[in-house]
Enzyme design. Structure first.
Site, PDB file in Angstrom:
ATOM      1  N   LYS A   1       6.937  -9.293   6.377  1.00  0.00           N
ATOM      2  CA  LYS A   1       7.324  -9.729   5.020  1.00  0.00           C
ATOM      3  C   LYS A   1       8.249 -10.941   5.113  1.00  0.00           C
ATOM      4  O   LYS A   1       8.056 -11.939   4.432  1.00  0.00           O
ATOM      5  CB  LYS A   1       8.037  -8.608   4.251  1.00  0.00           C
ATOM      6  CG  LYS A   1       7.121  -7.448   3.931  1.00  0.00           C
ATOM      7  CD  LYS A   1       7.834  -6.421   3.076  1.00  0.00           C
ATOM      8  CE  LYS A   1       7.115  -5.093   3.130  1.00  0.00           C
ATOM      9  NZ  LYS A   1       5.670  -5.117   2.920  1.00  0.00           N
TER      10      LYS A   1
ATOM     11  N   LYS B   1      -1.112  -7.593   5.246  1.00  0.00           N
ATOM     12  CA  LYS B   1      -1.368  -8.240   3.954  1.00  0.00           C
ATOM     13  C   LYS B   1      -0.306  -9.286   3.584  1.00  0.00           C
ATOM     14  O   LYS B   1      -0.576 -10.213   2.829  1.00  0.00           O
ATOM     15  CB  LYS B   1      -1.553  -7.220   2.836  1.00  0.00           C
ATOM     16  CG  LYS B   1      -0.311  -6.446   2.428  1.00  0.00           C
ATOM     17  CD  LYS B   1       0.374  -6.993   1.217  1.00  0.00           C
ATOM     18  CE  LYS B   1       1.534  -6.160   0.743  1.00  0.00           C
ATOM     19  NZ  LYS B   1       2.511  -5.643   1.710  1.00  0.00           N
TER      20      LYS B   1
ATOM     21  N   LYS C   1       0.153  -2.397  14.115  1.00  0.00           N
ATOM     22  CA  LYS C   1       0.210  -2.113  12.669  1.00  0.00           C
ATOM     23  C   LYS C   1       0.114  -0.618  12.384  1.00  0.00           C
ATOM     24  O   LYS C   1      -0.894   0.016  12.663  1.00  0.00           O
ATOM     25  CB  LYS C   1      -0.924  -2.842  11.958  1.00  0.00           C
ATOM     26  CG  LYS C   1      -0.872  -2.593  10.477  1.00  0.00           C
ATOM     27  CD  LYS C   1      -1.527  -3.647   9.661  1.00  0.00           C
ATOM     28  CE  LYS C   1      -1.423  -3.354   8.182  1.00  0.00           C
ATOM     29  NZ  LYS C   1      -0.048  -3.294   7.689  1.00  0.00           N
TER      30      LYS C   1
ATOM     31  N   GLY D   1       0.832  -1.207   0.000  1.00  0.00           N
ATOM     32  CA  GLY D   1       0.000   0.000   0.000  1.00  0.00           C
ATOM     33  C   GLY D   1       0.864   1.253   0.000  1.00  0.00           C
ATOM     34  O   GLY D   1       0.529   2.270  -0.617  1.00  0.00           O
ATOM     35  N   ASN D   2       2.025   1.162   0.672  1.00  0.00           N
ATOM     36  CA  ASN D   2       2.930   2.307   0.728  1.00  0.00           C
ATOM     37  C   ASN D   2       3.576   2.601  -0.625  1.00  0.00           C
ATOM     38  O   ASN D   2       3.957   3.736  -0.891  1.00  0.00           O
ATOM     39  CB  ASN D   2       4.027   2.054   1.761  1.00  0.00           C
ATOM     40  CG  ASN D   2       3.480   2.239   3.165  1.00  0.00           C
ATOM     41  OD1 ASN D   2       2.896   3.259   3.474  1.00  0.00           O
ATOM     42  ND2 ASN D   2       3.632   1.230   3.994  1.00  0.00           N
TER      43      ASN D   2
END
Ligand code: ADP
Ligand code: MG
Length: 314
Positions: free
Chosen positions: A274, A212, A133, A16-17
């Site tokens: 990640k 995500k 988050k 998203g970033n």
């Protein structure tokens, strides 16, 4: 060209970033322009792979929260509804950009769909007691952030934070599997998926945002993915990130990655999930995971960019 049946399944998780670049305000035209960079690469890869796209929503869900806070006349919506909104928002943007890119390449009839997706979480998850988050804009000083949510310090600056339980299962996994079998490009699990808890046979939403990358690893396990690419706003995973000793990893085994994770190289809420998602992916049958920048998805797949997480390094 390989036949439909032989195509490996590729999962691309878009950050998203990465849709709002450093120094940008995040206007819609900036987001469309940024999105075209990874999406054109995905379109070029479509003859070679069956493709699933997931996406983050941290900046977008944070801005929806600010929008609703600025309008007291309208009742506030919980986060799961805002996550659903970002699935529609970004799903539409990705789908339309992909459609145009495929048309430019001369493959106008490739089927694609974006799917509202729920992800089950555990109501007893300890994450509910501690927000981790980061979402929304980055603030240089603590006092610039609006009240209402705790702040976390990230390498980018201060951000508001929300609770982020772990994904347990993807509700639409069977549908996704079938669509992939039919060679659809599927956009799903946007913003980590709409977080729900199971109550008997029904689901009810919870006020949280799932990471995500962790949702993508769960999806990969449940749907059967061969290669997992995480596309973000840095070239890969680095040791001593942000310090003078910073060095990006070219290849790393899951065992070594786990050790670096344990020694604090990859923080919660950004690079941590990640790396954890890649380790999880390889443990549950995945062949190769890559953390790379949105500009270098194809190079990451070729092995000439990003951090490759490989089961065994020769
Ligand atoms: P996304 O929206 O793609 O999920 P995140 O902000 O969650 O992006 O994660 C990417 C960010 O992780 C980078 O912008 C960087 O600031 C941060 N980061 C923290 N630790 C590291 C590290 N060890 N290596 C690379 N990036 C890191
Ligand atoms: Mg993230």
């Amino acid at each position: 060209m390989p036949s439909k049946m032989q195509k490996p399944v590729l999962l691309v998780a878009l950050g998203g970033n990465a849709l709002i670049r450093k120094g940008q305000k995040g206007t819609l035209s900036e987001q469309f322009e940024n999105l075209a960079v990874p999406v054109r690469q995905i379109a070029r890869l479509s003859p070679l792979y069956k493709i699933i796209i997931t996406h983050g929503n941290a900046p977008q869900v944070g801005s929806l929260l600010l929008q609703q806070e600025s309008c007291p006349a309208v009742p506030k919506l919980p986060l799961e509804i805002l996550v659903a909104q970002t699935q529609g928002w970004l799903g539409y943007m990705i789908e339309s950009t992909l459609d145009s890119s495929l048309m430019e390449l001369g493959v106008p009839s490739h089927p694609l769909v974006s799917l509202i997706s729920y992800v089950v979480v555990d109501p007893t998850d300890p994450a509910f007691s501690a927000p981790t988050k980061p979402i929304g804009p980055v603030y240089r000083r603590k006092k610039d952030a609006p009240p209402g949510y705790p702040l976390v310090k990230t390498p980018k600056g201060y951000r508001r934070s929300v609770v982020s339980p772990r994904p347990v299962t993807i509700v639409e996994k069977r549908e996704i599997r079938r669509l992939i079998g039919e060679d659809f490009i599927v956009i799903c699990c946007g913003g980590g998926g709409i977080p729900v808890i199971r109550e008997g046979r029904a689901f009810s939403g919870v006020d949280a945002v799932i990471d995500k990358d962790l949702a993508s690893a769960k999806l990969a396990e449940e749907v059967g993915v061969d290669i997992f690419v995480i596309a973000t706003d840095v070239p890969g995973a680095a040791l001593d990130y942000g310090s003078e000793r910073e060095r990006f990893l070219k290849t790393v085994s899951p065992e070594r990655a786990k050790r670096y994770l344990a020694t604090g190289h990859f923080p919660d809420g950004s690079m941590g999930p990640k790396v954890e998602a890649c380790i999880q992916f390889l443990k549950t049958g995945g062949k190769r995971a890559v953390i790379t920048s949105v500009d270098a998805i194809e190079k990451g797949l070729e092995g000439s960019a990003g951090t490759q997480i490989l089961p065994s390094i020769p």
